[in-house]
Design a protein around this motif. Structure first.
Motif, PDB file in Angstrom:
ATOM      1  N   TRP A 315     -28.448  67.262  21.951  1.00 14.74           N
ATOM      2  CA  TRP A 315     -28.164  66.240  20.948  1.00 14.74           C
ATOM      3  C   TRP A 315     -27.561  65.005  21.613  1.00 14.74           C
ATOM      4  O   TRP A 315     -27.897  63.881  21.255  1.00 14.74           O
ATOM      5  CB  TRP A 315     -27.196  66.778  19.892  1.00 14.74           C
ATOM      6  CG  TRP A 315     -26.664  65.695  18.989  1.00 14.74           C
ATOM      7  CD1 TRP A 315     -25.386  65.243  18.920  1.00 14.74           C
ATOM      8  CD2 TRP A 315     -27.413  64.914  18.047  1.00 14.74           C
ATOM      9  NE1 TRP A 315     -25.282  64.233  17.998  1.00 14.74           N
ATOM     10  CE2 TRP A 315     -26.510  64.002  17.439  1.00 14.74           C
ATOM     11  CE3 TRP A 315     -28.744  64.898  17.658  1.00 14.74           C
ATOM     12  CZ2 TRP A 315     -26.909  63.094  16.478  1.00 14.74           C
ATOM     13  CZ3 TRP A 315     -29.151  63.989  16.690  1.00 14.74           C
ATOM     14  CH2 TRP A 315     -28.234  63.101  16.105  1.00 14.74           C
ATOM     15  N   GLY A 316     -26.694  65.204  22.599  1.00 17.79           N
ATOM     16  CA  GLY A 316     -26.127  64.072  23.323  1.00 17.79           C
ATOM     17  C   GLY A 316     -27.201  63.281  24.048  1.00 17.79           C
ATOM     18  O   GLY A 316     -27.153  62.048  24.106  1.00 17.79           O
ATOM     19  N   SER A 320     -27.916  59.316  23.389  1.00 21.30           N
ATOM     20  CA  SER A 320     -27.847  58.294  24.438  1.00 21.30           C
ATOM     21  C   SER A 320     -29.194  57.611  24.628  1.00 21.30           C
ATOM     22  O   SER A 320     -29.252  56.393  24.834  1.00 21.30           O
ATOM     23  CB  SER A 320     -27.357  58.908  25.756  1.00 21.30           C
ATOM     24  OG  SER A 320     -28.204  59.952  26.184  1.00 21.30           O
ATOM     25  N   ARG A 321     -30.277  58.368  24.526  1.00 22.02           N
ATOM     26  CA  ARG A 321     -31.598  57.746  24.677  1.00 22.02           C
ATOM     27  C   ARG A 321     -31.867  56.778  23.532  1.00 22.02           C
ATOM     28  O   ARG A 321     -32.469  55.707  23.731  1.00 22.02           O
ATOM     29  CB  ARG A 321     -32.680  58.832  24.726  1.00 22.02           C
ATOM     30  CG  ARG A 321     -34.034  58.338  25.247  1.00 22.02           C
ATOM     31  CD  ARG A 321     -33.898  57.827  26.669  1.00 22.02           C
ATOM     32  NE  ARG A 321     -35.110  57.177  27.133  1.00 22.02           N
ATOM     33  CZ  ARG A 321     -36.006  57.751  27.925  1.00 22.02           C
ATOM     34  NH1 ARG A 321     -35.803  58.991  28.340  1.00 22.02           N
ATOM     35  NH2 ARG A 321     -37.057  57.100  28.326  1.00 22.02           N
ATOM     36  N   PHE A 322     -31.424  57.129  22.337  1.00 24.58           N
ATOM     37  CA  PHE A 322     -31.594  56.238  21.181  1.00 24.58           C
ATOM     38  C   PHE A 322     -30.799  54.946  21.375  1.00 24.58           C
ATOM     39  O   PHE A 322     -31.305  53.844  21.114  1.00 24.58           O
ATOM     40  CB  PHE A 322     -31.139  56.958  19.910  1.00 24.58           C
ATOM     41  CG  PHE A 322     -31.263  56.122  18.661  1.00 24.58           C
ATOM     42  CD1 PHE A 322     -32.509  55.799  18.141  1.00 24.58           C
ATOM     43  CD2 PHE A 322     -30.133  55.662  18.005  1.00 24.58           C
ATOM     44  CE1 PHE A 322     -32.635  55.029  16.999  1.00 24.58           C
ATOM     45  CE2 PHE A 322     -30.232  54.883  16.860  1.00 24.58           C
ATOM     46  CZ  PHE A 322     -31.492  54.572  16.353  1.00 24.58           C
ATOM     47  N   LYS A 323     -29.560  55.082  21.873  1.00 25.07           N
ATOM     48  CA  LYS A 323     -28.746  53.881  22.119  1.00 25.07           C
ATOM     49  C   LYS A 323     -29.375  52.996  23.187  1.00 25.07           C
ATOM     50  O   LYS A 323     -29.376  51.766  23.069  1.00 25.07           O
ATOM     51  CB  LYS A 323     -27.322  54.293  22.531  1.00 25.07           C
ATOM     52  CG  LYS A 323     -26.489  54.841  21.397  1.00 25.07           C
ATOM     53  CD  LYS A 323     -25.027  54.947  21.781  1.00 25.07           C
ATOM     54  CE  LYS A 323     -24.784  56.029  22.789  1.00 25.07           C
ATOM     55  NZ  LYS A 323     -23.340  56.196  23.104  1.00 25.07           N
ATOM     56  N   SER A 328     -32.158  48.049  24.749  1.00 22.94           N
ATOM     57  CA  SER A 328     -33.289  47.406  25.424  1.00 22.94           C
ATOM     58  C   SER A 328     -34.053  46.505  24.468  1.00 22.94           C
ATOM     59  O   SER A 328     -34.560  45.444  24.866  1.00 22.94           O
ATOM     60  CB  SER A 328     -34.219  48.460  26.026  1.00 22.94           C
ATOM     61  OG  SER A 328     -34.805  49.263  25.019  1.00 22.94           O
ATOM     62  N   ILE A 329     -34.133  46.899  23.190  1.00 24.83           N
ATOM     63  CA  ILE A 329     -34.769  46.038  22.182  1.00 24.83           C
ATOM     64  C   ILE A 329     -33.990  44.731  22.050  1.00 24.83           C
ATOM     65  O   ILE A 329     -34.562  43.640  21.990  1.00 24.83           O
ATOM     66  CB  ILE A 329     -34.857  46.778  20.827  1.00 24.83           C
ATOM     67  CG1 ILE A 329     -35.887  47.909  20.919  1.00 24.83           C
ATOM     68  CG2 ILE A 329     -35.236  45.801  19.709  1.00 24.83           C
ATOM     69  CD1 ILE A 329     -35.901  48.819  19.705  1.00 24.83           C
ATOM     70  N   TRP A 330     -32.668  44.857  22.027  1.00 25.90           N
ATOM     71  CA  TRP A 330     -31.821  43.658  21.958  1.00 25.90           C
ATOM     72  C   TRP A 330     -32.122  42.724  23.126  1.00 25.90           C
ATOM     73  O   TRP A 330     -32.315  41.521  22.952  1.00 25.90           O
ATOM     74  CB  TRP A 330     -30.346  44.073  21.966  1.00 25.90           C
ATOM     75  CG  TRP A 330     -29.397  42.907  22.127  1.00 25.90           C
ATOM     76  CD1 TRP A 330     -29.090  42.260  23.291  1.00 25.90           C
ATOM     77  CD2 TRP A 330     -28.650  42.241  21.099  1.00 25.90           C
ATOM     78  NE1 TRP A 330     -28.192  41.246  23.069  1.00 25.90           N
ATOM     79  CE2 TRP A 330     -27.905  41.208  21.722  1.00 25.90           C
ATOM     80  CE3 TRP A 330     -28.522  42.426  19.733  1.00 25.90           C
ATOM     81  CZ2 TRP A 330     -27.067  40.371  21.014  1.00 25.90           C
ATOM     82  CZ3 TRP A 330     -27.672  41.586  19.027  1.00 25.90           C
ATOM     83  CH2 TRP A 330     -26.960  40.578  19.650  1.00 25.90           C
ATOM     84  N   LEU A 331     -32.154  43.280  24.338  1.00 22.72           N
ATOM     85  CA  LEU A 331     -32.373  42.452  25.517  1.00 22.72           C
ATOM     86  C   LEU A 331     -33.781  41.869  25.567  1.00 22.72           C
ATOM     87  O   LEU A 331     -34.001  40.810  26.149  1.00 22.72           O
ATOM     88  CB  LEU A 331     -32.096  43.265  26.787  1.00 22.72           C
ATOM     89  CG  LEU A 331     -30.628  43.619  27.034  1.00 22.72           C
ATOM     90  CD1 LEU A 331     -30.501  44.554  28.230  1.00 22.72           C
ATOM     91  CD2 LEU A 331     -29.796  42.373  27.268  1.00 22.72           C
ATOM     92  N   ASN A 332     -34.716  42.560  24.942  1.00 20.77           N
ATOM     93  CA  ASN A 332     -36.081  42.026  24.878  1.00 20.77           C
ATOM     94  C   ASN A 332     -36.183  40.854  23.910  1.00 20.77           C
ATOM     95  O   ASN A 332     -36.941  39.908  24.137  1.00 20.77           O
ATOM     96  CB  ASN A 332     -37.057  43.124  24.446  1.00 20.77           C
ATOM     97  CG  ASN A 332     -37.782  43.745  25.630  1.00 20.77           C
ATOM     98  OD1 ASN A 332     -38.227  43.035  26.519  1.00 20.77           O
ATOM     99  ND2 ASN A 332     -37.893  45.062  25.629  1.00 20.77           N
ATOM    100  N   ILE A 333     -35.404  40.938  22.833  1.00 22.78           N
ATOM    101  CA  ILE A 333     -35.467  39.878  21.811  1.00 22.78           C
ATOM    102  C   ILE A 333     -34.618  38.683  22.235  1.00 22.78           C
ATOM    103  O   ILE A 333     -35.075  37.535  22.208  1.00 22.78           O
ATOM    104  CB  ILE A 333     -34.982  40.425  20.448  1.00 22.78           C
ATOM    105  CG1 ILE A 333     -35.960  41.502  19.946  1.00 22.78           C
ATOM    106  CG2 ILE A 333     -34.876  39.289  19.432  1.00 22.78           C
ATOM    107  CD1 ILE A 333     -35.491  42.202  18.686  1.00 22.78           C
ATOM    108  N   SER A 352     -27.399  55.074  30.573  1.00 25.01           N
ATOM    109  CA  SER A 352     -28.439  55.722  31.377  1.00 25.01           C
ATOM    110  C   SER A 352     -27.835  56.782  32.284  1.00 25.01           C
ATOM    111  O   SER A 352     -28.389  57.880  32.441  1.00 25.01           O
ATOM    112  CB  SER A 352     -29.193  54.677  32.213  1.00 25.01           C
ATOM    113  OG  SER A 352     -29.825  53.719  31.397  1.00 25.01           O
ATOM    114  N   VAL A 353     -26.683  56.472  32.891  1.00 23.68           N
ATOM    115  CA  VAL A 353     -25.972  57.458  33.706  1.00 23.68           C
ATOM    116  C   VAL A 353     -25.509  58.621  32.827  1.00 23.68           C
ATOM    117  O   VAL A 353     -25.647  59.790  33.197  1.00 23.68           O
ATOM    118  CB  VAL A 353     -24.775  56.808  34.424  1.00 23.68           C
ATOM    119  CG1 VAL A 353     -23.970  57.860  35.188  1.00 23.68           C
ATOM    120  CG2 VAL A 353     -25.243  55.710  35.374  1.00 23.68           C
ATOM    121  N   SER A 354     -24.973  58.292  31.655  1.00 24.77           N
ATOM    122  CA  SER A 354     -24.500  59.321  30.725  1.00 24.77           C
ATOM    123  C   SER A 354     -25.636  60.243  30.299  1.00 24.77           C
ATOM    124  O   SER A 354     -25.457  61.468  30.195  1.00 24.77           O
ATOM    125  CB  SER A 354     -23.865  58.654  29.497  1.00 24.77           C
ATOM    126  OG  SER A 354     -23.421  59.618  28.573  1.00 24.77           O
TER     127      SER A 354
END
Length: 510
Positions: A315-316, A320-323, A328-333, A352-354
């Motif tokens: 679940w963790g 983390s993958r969802f976050k 990444s969507i934010w940085l793309n926009i 990503s490390v987490s």
């Protein structure tokens, strides 16, 4: 650390005592930069008979391998091994080197024409034999600039207390014999291997120098996926390393990891137990809650642990993958090198490390069942973390070590059934001890007579023999308290903290 300050020379004047170098890199993770990297290293302002280039490949990029091989000089070599582990390729190449000094670099990094000259000059004028090169970013978008900015803040030799952290695969030289004596790169740790090797060199008493004029031009990742993959692997193998060494060693040399310290929290049966006691607290006595953790916090922790009770550490990983995807969507926009975007990128980098840590923990918990030797004194800082659920990593205060609990935490207790007088030893660093709203439960049974000694910073109580579950080898002592938030006092610490515990002692009742 020593920084070279000698002036650059225009031409390479080679003397009999000048060093001979073997430059090694692999074609894995080349980021489209391999041709430029190869050209840079094969065209050094240094005599051909004083250096060689060894390129390691796995045969899975035939067109690129052919193109790179055509750029090599007669004294250079390309070697092949059937492995996708780029660190294993480094080790194979280093062991085949013929010269006295190894230079480790990457296929997405290129040496300035005078790089070997400057390394040679440094080695001849300083005592250090392990020497790092100067990192220079070569970027074509803002993500690459962010990585360089982060790297400079965390690894620049003039900004870090121990420069060994900066001995990474981007560019450093080391005598081949010393490399062999240290056992070579521990390639089983993959992307984390260079960090482990650097630590081994440091612990063996080898000072590490920094040749500030030996320039390396490093091409950073420019896509989100390529930024994610190495950090994910780094986090995964960091936890792999932690399984091999003590918590004290890891805290000292590689820092704390909340995910690893709380790994037993992600074990489904432990999360289910926490959910069970929270439900008991929430609905057991709904009208007698003056001395309990607030309903809001109990509900908050119930919602936090419930998914882990079902799916464990997986679940963790999903979280983390969802976050990471949202960031990444934010940085793309919202493209650009603003400070807001930089903070978003660093958050994505850390997540990503987490993610890698949680992925390892998920596999680790499935393969490893904890053991609980009988103990009467639970020295929390040095205690095996198998006993701890909801405890933060080891910390220090005035040369005393301890751990903070979360607002909800559990100590696994391995003792024969009988009545015990129990003492919890605290440190006087929580500002609001009078507002603890502390609840203690032993195997789900509330402990009602709790005594506080604020002069000695102790909490004492009694666990009766009938509270033990004879069908269980391991009992559970649950601690629930109102957390305090350091951030409200101006701290940068964002955690919700429970009790600062040094030890919990069980003394048989006489």
């Amino acid at each position: 650390m020593t920084i070279a300050t000698s002036s650059p020379q225009e031409t390479s004047q080679i003397a009999s005592d000048d060093f001979k170098f073997s430059i090694v890199f692999t074609l894995l993770l080349h980021r489209g930069y391999a041709i430029k990297s190869t050209k840079g290293w094969t065209r050094q302002d240094y005599p051909d008979d004083h250096y060689e280039v060894i390129v390691a490949a796995n045969g899975k990029q035939p067109e690129l391998e052919k193109e790179v091989k055509e750029l090599l000089r007669p004294c250079d070599r390309m070697i092949f091994a059937d492995t996708d582990n780029h660190m294993e390729l480094y080790d194979l190449a280093a062991k085949q080197a013929k010269n006295e000094m190894l230079v480790f670099t990457e296929s997405h990094a290129s040496g300035a024409p005078t790089c070997l000259q400057e390394l040679n000059r440094y080695l001849k004028t300083h005592d250090e034999v392990i020497v790092g090169c100067r990192n220079n970013g070569e970027n074509d978008n803002y993500l690459g600039e962010f990585i360089d900015r982060w790297y400079d803040q965390n690894y620049h030799p003039e900004k870090v207390e121990q420069y060994w952290h900066n001995m990474n695969i981007r560019g450093f030289t080391i005598p081949k014999q010393l490399y062999l004596d240290l056992g070579g790169i521990p390639f089983e740790y993959e992307s984390y291997a260079s960090r482990v090797f650097a630590l081994k060199a440091y612990q063996a008493g080898n000072p590490i120098g920094y040749a500030e004029k030996a320039d390396i031009y490093h091409y950073n990742s420019t896509t989100f996926l390529k930024s994610f993959e190495p950090q994910n692997n780094h986090g995964y193998n960091e936890c792999h390393y932690r399984t091999q060494f003590s918590d004290e060693h890891c805290t000292k040399y590689i820092g704390r990891s909340i995910e690893w310290s709380k790994r037993e929290t992600y074990r489904p049966e432990n999360s289910r137990y926490i959910c069970k006691i929270l439900l008991q607290q929430l609905f057991g006595n709904p009208f007698q809650n003056n001395q309990k953790l607030s309903y809001f916090l109990q509900l908050q922790f119930l919602l936090k642990y419930f998914p882990y009770a079902l799916a464990g550490a997986k679940w963790g990983c999903v979280q983390s993958r969802f976050k990471i995807s949202l960031l990444s969507i934010w940085l793309n926009i919202f493209r650009g090198s603003s400070s807001v975007n930089y903070n978003v990128f660093i958050k994505m980098w850390c997540d990503s490390v987490s993610h890698g840590r949680l992925l390892f923990i998920s596999e680790y918990l499935q393969k490893n069942k904890p053991s609980f030797p009988e103990l009467y004194t639970y020295n929390i800082p040095t205690l095996d973390e198998n006993y701890l659920i909801g405890f933060y990593p080891l910390e220090y205060w005035q040369e005393q070590d301890f751990r903070w609990t979360d607002a909800v935490s559990v100590l696994k207790v391995s003792l024969p059934p009988q009545t015990y007088n129990v003492t919890i030893q605290l440190l006087p660093i929580r500002p609001d001890y009078l507002d603890l709203k502390l609840s203690l439960l032993f195997n789900n049974r509330p402990l009602k007579e709790i005594n506080y000694d604020w002069e000695q910073w102790k909490i004492t109580f009694t666990v009766k023999s009938e509270f033990f579950d004879p069908q269980q080898q391991v009992q559970n002592l649950a601690l629930l308290c109102q957390p305090f938030y350091p951030k409200r006092s101006g701290s940068s610490d964002l955690r919700a903290l429970g009790l600062p515990i040094q030890s919990i002692d069980f003394v048989p009742h006489q």
